[in-house]
Design a protein around this motif. Sequence first.
Motif, PDB file in Angstrom:
ATOM      1  N   THR A  50       0.835  -1.202   0.000  1.00  0.00           N
ATOM      2  CA  THR A  50       0.000   0.000   0.000  1.00  0.00           C
ATOM      3  C   THR A  50       0.868   1.250   0.000  1.00  0.00           C
ATOM      4  N   TRP A  51       1.928   1.226   0.812  1.00  0.00           N
ATOM      5  CA  TRP A  51       2.826   2.385   0.888  1.00  0.00           C
ATOM      6  C   TRP A  51       3.529   2.633  -0.440  1.00  0.00           C
ATOM      7  N   ILE A  52       4.004   1.563  -1.093  1.00  0.00           N
ATOM      8  CA  ILE A  52       4.673   1.700  -2.385  1.00  0.00           C
ATOM      9  C   ILE A  52       3.715   2.288  -3.423  1.00  0.00           C
ATOM     10  N   ALA A  53       2.473   1.822  -3.390  1.00  0.00           N
ATOM     11  CA  ALA A  53       1.482   2.358  -4.328  1.00  0.00           C
ATOM     12  C   ALA A  53       1.278   3.854  -4.085  1.00  0.00           C
ATOM     13  N   PHE A  54       1.276   4.259  -2.806  1.00  0.00           N
ATOM     14  CA  PHE A  54       1.118   5.676  -2.495  1.00  0.00           C
ATOM     15  C   PHE A  54       2.339   6.472  -2.947  1.00  0.00           C
ATOM     16  N   ILE A  80       1.676  13.102  -8.448  1.00  0.00           N
ATOM     17  CA  ILE A  80       1.074  14.354  -7.984  1.00  0.00           C
ATOM     18  C   ILE A  80       2.124  15.459  -7.926  1.00  0.00           C
ATOM     19  N   ALA A  81       3.288  15.129  -7.353  1.00  0.00           N
ATOM     20  CA  ALA A  81       4.339  16.137  -7.155  1.00  0.00           C
ATOM     21  C   ALA A  81       4.913  16.627  -8.472  1.00  0.00           C
ATOM     22  N   VAL A  82       5.119  15.709  -9.424  1.00  0.00           N
ATOM     23  CA  VAL A  82       5.746  16.076 -10.699  1.00  0.00           C
ATOM     24  C   VAL A  82       4.783  16.856 -11.583  1.00  0.00           C
ATOM     25  N   SER A  83       3.488  16.619 -11.420  1.00  0.00           N
ATOM     26  CA  SER A  83       2.503  17.309 -12.260  1.00  0.00           C
ATOM     27  C   SER A  83       2.630  18.822 -12.080  1.00  0.00           C
ATOM     28  N   PRO A  84       2.732  19.554 -13.183  1.00  0.00           N
ATOM     29  CA  PRO A  84       2.884  21.019 -13.082  1.00  0.00           C
ATOM     30  C   PRO A  84       1.688  21.655 -12.385  1.00  0.00           C
ATOM     31  N   GLY A  85       1.960  22.619 -11.556  1.00  0.00           N
ATOM     32  CA  GLY A  85       0.915  23.330 -10.824  1.00  0.00           C
ATOM     33  C   GLY A  85       1.482  24.605 -10.240  1.00  0.00           C
ATOM     34  N   LEU A 120       5.686  25.669   1.083  1.00  0.00           N
ATOM     35  CA  LEU A 120       4.824  24.782   0.302  1.00  0.00           C
ATOM     36  C   LEU A 120       4.510  23.500   1.068  1.00  0.00           C
ATOM     37  N   GLN A 121       5.514  22.958   1.755  1.00  0.00           N
ATOM     38  CA  GLN A 121       5.308  21.716   2.505  1.00  0.00           C
ATOM     39  C   GLN A 121       4.402  21.933   3.708  1.00  0.00           C
ATOM     40  N   LEU A 122       4.549  23.079   4.376  1.00  0.00           N
ATOM     41  CA  LEU A 122       3.663  23.380   5.504  1.00  0.00           C
ATOM     42  C   LEU A 122       2.217  23.495   5.029  1.00  0.00           C
ATOM     43  N   GLY A 123       2.034  24.131   3.874  1.00  0.00           N
ATOM     44  CA  GLY A 123       0.695  24.209   3.305  1.00  0.00           C
ATOM     45  C   GLY A 123       0.166  22.846   2.906  1.00  0.00           C
ATOM     46  N   LEU A 124       1.055  22.015   2.370  1.00  0.00           N
ATOM     47  CA  LEU A 124       0.661  20.661   1.972  1.00  0.00           C
ATOM     48  C   LEU A 124       0.225  19.840   3.182  1.00  0.00           C
ATOM     49  N   LEU A 125       0.910  20.018   4.302  1.00  0.00           N
ATOM     50  CA  LEU A 125       0.535  19.309   5.535  1.00  0.00           C
ATOM     51  C   LEU A 125      -0.871  19.706   5.974  1.00  0.00           C
ATOM     52  N   VAL A 126      -1.193  20.982   5.856  1.00  0.00           N
ATOM     53  CA  VAL A 126      -2.539  21.436   6.216  1.00  0.00           C
ATOM     54  C   VAL A 126      -3.583  20.802   5.301  1.00  0.00           C
ATOM     55  N   VAL A 127      -3.284  20.775   3.994  1.00  0.00           N
ATOM     56  CA  VAL A 127      -4.209  20.174   3.028  1.00  0.00           C
ATOM     57  C   VAL A 127      -4.404  18.682   3.327  1.00  0.00           C
ATOM     58  N   LEU A 128      -3.298  17.984   3.622  1.00  0.00           N
ATOM     59  CA  LEU A 128      -3.386  16.561   3.970  1.00  0.00           C
ATOM     60  C   LEU A 128      -4.213  16.370   5.233  1.00  0.00           C
ATOM     61  N   GLY A 129      -4.020  17.250   6.211  1.00  0.00           N
ATOM     62  CA  GLY A 129      -4.797  17.155   7.450  1.00  0.00           C
ATOM     63  C   GLY A 129      -6.273  17.382   7.210  1.00  0.00           C
ATOM     64  N   ILE A 130      -6.594  18.378   6.362  1.00  0.00           N
ATOM     65  CA  ILE A 130      -7.992  18.667   6.032  1.00  0.00           C
ATOM     66  C   ILE A 130      -8.643  17.466   5.349  1.00  0.00           C
ATOM     67  N   ALA A 131      -7.921  16.895   4.374  1.00  0.00           N
ATOM     68  CA  ALA A 131      -8.460  15.746   3.643  1.00  0.00           C
ATOM     69  C   ALA A 131      -8.587  14.532   4.558  1.00  0.00           C
ATOM     70  N   MET A 183       4.478  11.996   1.447  1.00  0.00           N
ATOM     71  CA  MET A 183       4.082  12.992   0.450  1.00  0.00           C
ATOM     72  C   MET A 183       4.983  14.216   0.499  1.00  0.00           C
ATOM     73  N   CYS A 184       5.247  14.716   1.708  1.00  0.00           N
ATOM     74  CA  CYS A 184       6.063  15.926   1.844  1.00  0.00           C
ATOM     75  C   CYS A 184       7.509  15.681   1.437  1.00  0.00           C
ATOM     76  N   THR A 185       8.041  14.493   1.746  1.00  0.00           N
ATOM     77  CA  THR A 185       9.417  14.179   1.350  1.00  0.00           C
ATOM     78  C   THR A 185       9.552  14.159  -0.163  1.00  0.00           C
ATOM     79  N   ILE A 186       8.602  13.512  -0.835  1.00  0.00           N
ATOM     80  CA  ILE A 186       8.636  13.451  -2.299  1.00  0.00           C
ATOM     81  C   ILE A 186       8.464  14.841  -2.894  1.00  0.00           C
TER      82      ILE A 186
END
Length: 213
Positions: A5-9, A16-21, A46-57, A156-159
């Motif tokens: 499961t972890w490898i799939a994630f 997600i990370a490589v996709s332009p945004g 960006l990573q701090l914001g990502l952590l908030v988004v992950l927490g919200i989700a 997610m944040c490391t990647i």
Amino acid sequence: MHFATWIAFVFAASIIAVSPGSGAVLSMSHGLSYGVRRASATILGLQLGLLVVLGIAGAGVGSLLLASEVAFNIVKTVGALYLIYLGLSQWRARVAVTGDLHAAAVLPSLRRRVLTGFLTNVTNPKGIIFMVAVLPQFISPTAPLLPQLLILAVTMCTIDLLVMHGYAFLASSMQRFFRDARAVKKQNRFFGGLLVAVGTALFFVKRGSQAAS
């Protein structure tokens, strides 16, 4: 969490990370303007914001947000307007000329760079939509939630940290071509225009659509 499961994630998070945004555009912009080392503050934000988004989700708040048309439109509008503001600020950014007549973009403070990165990710409704759609597929309902969320968040944040630094490094390698004031202004207007375009595109994001942050 099972290793498979972890490898799939890991694969999903990499895509997600490589996709332009907006995060990639911001990383490249600051990498080219200030260099990788100084862009690291932006990427930290960006990573701090990502952590908030992950927490919200992960907490299910994202699902409630997507269920409310009004709440979703508020978040979408705030995120879009912030990116447009960033783009216009970049377009109009001042250029400093050093003693050897080399030009450089004026460096914002450390706190401002971190805050810019944080707000860019935390106001991005596309990120919330994607995480709400993706995270549940990697969470086992029979196992404790918090340890799983921590594993997914660290992964997610490391990647994303590595990928954003990669974008910043690639952009910074072009610095030698942007030494005079005219070139720096063109660079600012190019990335400013991209941020405005990304922000404008957010107005067309609909609830239930899936896009990478």
